[in-house]
Scaffold this active site. Structure first.
Site, short mmCIF file in Angstrom:
data_model
loop_
_atom_site.label_atom_id
_atom_site.label_comp_id
_atom_site.label_asym_id
_atom_site.label_seq_id
_atom_site.Cartn_x
_atom_site.Cartn_y
_atom_site.Cartn_z
N LYS A 278 25.06 74.97 -7.14
CA LYS A 278 24.53 74.09 -6.09
C LYS A 278 25.54 73.02 -5.71
O LYS A 278 25.79 72.77 -4.52
CB LYS A 278 23.22 73.44 -6.52
CG LYS A 278 22.64 72.55 -5.42
CD LYS A 278 21.69 71.51 -5.95
CE LYS A 278 21.39 70.48 -4.88
NZ LYS A 278 20.50 69.39 -5.35
N ASP A 297 18.12 73.89 -3.51
CA ASP A 297 17.36 73.13 -4.50
C ASP A 297 15.88 73.38 -4.22
O ASP A 297 15.52 74.26 -3.43
CB ASP A 297 17.70 71.64 -4.45
CG ASP A 297 17.40 71.00 -3.10
OD1 ASP A 297 16.79 71.68 -2.24
OD2 ASP A 297 17.77 69.84 -2.91
N PHE A 345 16.51 70.73 6.07
CA PHE A 345 16.41 69.90 4.87
C PHE A 345 16.07 68.46 5.24
O PHE A 345 15.21 67.82 4.63
CB PHE A 345 17.74 69.96 4.10
CG PHE A 345 17.81 69.03 2.92
CD1 PHE A 345 17.23 69.36 1.71
CD2 PHE A 345 18.46 67.80 3.02
CE1 PHE A 345 17.30 68.50 0.62
CE2 PHE A 345 18.54 66.94 1.94
CZ PHE A 345 17.95 67.29 0.73
#
Length: 375
Positions: A278, A297, A345
């Site tokens: 990530k 995530d 996001f």
């Protein structure tokens, strides 16, 4: 992740005073105690100077500062007024101001410490940092044409631009971000930044050039631990040591990753201590021109299972499924999937919900899926 208001950077540290001050910071045993022990200083005469402000001739669809800087891409830019963000590009201290008047919107920049003779080069560096070679409005139109959800959000969240940061700066920031919250990440990044050359003060906040790899190599794991970095201290010192061993130098090695394909860039980054998939994807997207990198995530997982792979809703996220999520974004949005993921996001961030609500206040009914997130 929760978003918090930016906190002041630590005081400037010159070559002559850096070690005594670092010792004093270390003696306090934590970053938070260091901050609380510092008394506000009186403004300097240099604080009161008003450098020239120049417009970039950009409308909101190309750059909207509130959707670009306080969204987790960088932790070194500070909000220095209601519509202004200030940070450092290379050795240039610069403020960006979102303008709005009868003629529409624009962004103006101000260099605080750059001689007039160098401002042309500084502007080029700023435009490079802002990734202005990419037309954001064209991307948004392309994504919106194939995705109704994106079209609904893009109408009100335009101008959320992906930055092109210095790779070393981006790398260290995201090592600090691992399993952390925004307030503490910012404190750690401010501490690291304070080791660099002091560039100036804007609205009472001090700014520094990011320290060189050589300067970072002089900070020990023990010093970072005493300053409150915890287990991340060994990752930072280990990564610095690993970079210093690279042929041609660590900074050149990081820059060379821009020429690799995404998989090889990720594999190279994950050889560094403290860099998992990530974190590597964040570095790749925000500094290495890997525009289809998708950091995954729990927020991105929820977005993906809600809109892209609903058959996996309720399934626990695993490393293998992270790859499937990234593939789903690329399949949907193509070679700029990381940019699309960034807007989606941002729309999920609690700190942006109020902004989204204000931007849609003139609409009688908020889109159903957005409204459900606000309730």
């Amino acid at each position: 992740m929760k978003r918090h208001r930016p906190i002041p950077s630590p005081p400037s540290i010159t070559t002559a005073t850096r070690e005594p001050i670092l010792s004093k910071i270390t003696a306090n045993n934590s970053i938070s105690s260091y901050y609380s022990s510092k008394k506000p200083r009186k403004p300097l005469l240099s604080d009161l100077k008003t450098p020239k402000r120049v417009t970039l001739n950009l409308n909101k669809s190309e750059l909207f500062l509130p959707l670009t800087f306080p969204t987790g891409q960088t932790f070194r830019w500070k909000q220095t007024s209601p519509s202004q963000y200030t940070g450092v590009v290379g050795s240039h201290l610069v403020s960006l101001l979102q303008l709005q008047d009868a003629n529409g919107t624009d962004v103006a920049y101000t260099f605080h410490n750059t001689p007039i003779s160098n401002q042309s080069a500084a502007k080029s560096a700023l435009l490079d940092f802002l990734n202005m070679s990419i037309c954001l409005s064209d991307l948004w139109k392309e994504f919106s044409a194939s995705d109704q959800r994106f079209a609904e959000l893009a109408e009100h969240l335009s101008g959320a631009r992906v930055l092109r940061q210095d790779p070393l700066e981006c790398l260290i920031q995201f090592i600090c971000s691992s399993n952390n919250n925004i307030k503490r990440i910012t404190q750690m990044v401010d501490f690291i930044s304070s080791l660099g050359n002091h560039l100036g003060v804007v609205e009472g906040i001090e700014f520094h050039e990011f320290p060189t790899l050589d300067r970072l190599s002089k900070v020990s794991e023990e010093e970072l631990r005493k300053a409150g970095f915890g287990y991340r201290a060994k990752y930072i010192t280990g990564t610095v040591q690993s970079l210093q061993s690279k042929p041609g130098g660590g900074e050149a090695w990081l820059a060379s990753l821009r020429k690799l394909d995404l998989q090889n860039a990720i594999e190279s980054l994950t050889t560094l201590p403290g860099v998992g998939p990530k974190v590597a994807a964040c570095i790749a997207l925000f500094s290495l021109d890997q525009h289809h990198a998708v950091p995954v995530d729990t927020h991105v997982w929820k977005i993906a299972t809600r809109y892209l792979i609903p058959e996996l809703a309720g399934v626990k996220l695993t490393p293998k499924l992270c790859s499937r999520v990234a593939d789903a974004f690329v399949e949907k949005y193509g070679r700029y999937a990381g940019w699309a993921q960034t807007l989606l996001f941002i729309a999920e961030l609690p700190s942006q919900k109020a902004l989204l609500e204000s931007l849609t206040s003139e609409i009688k009914e908020v889109p159903k899926d957005v409204k459900s997130e606000e309730s």
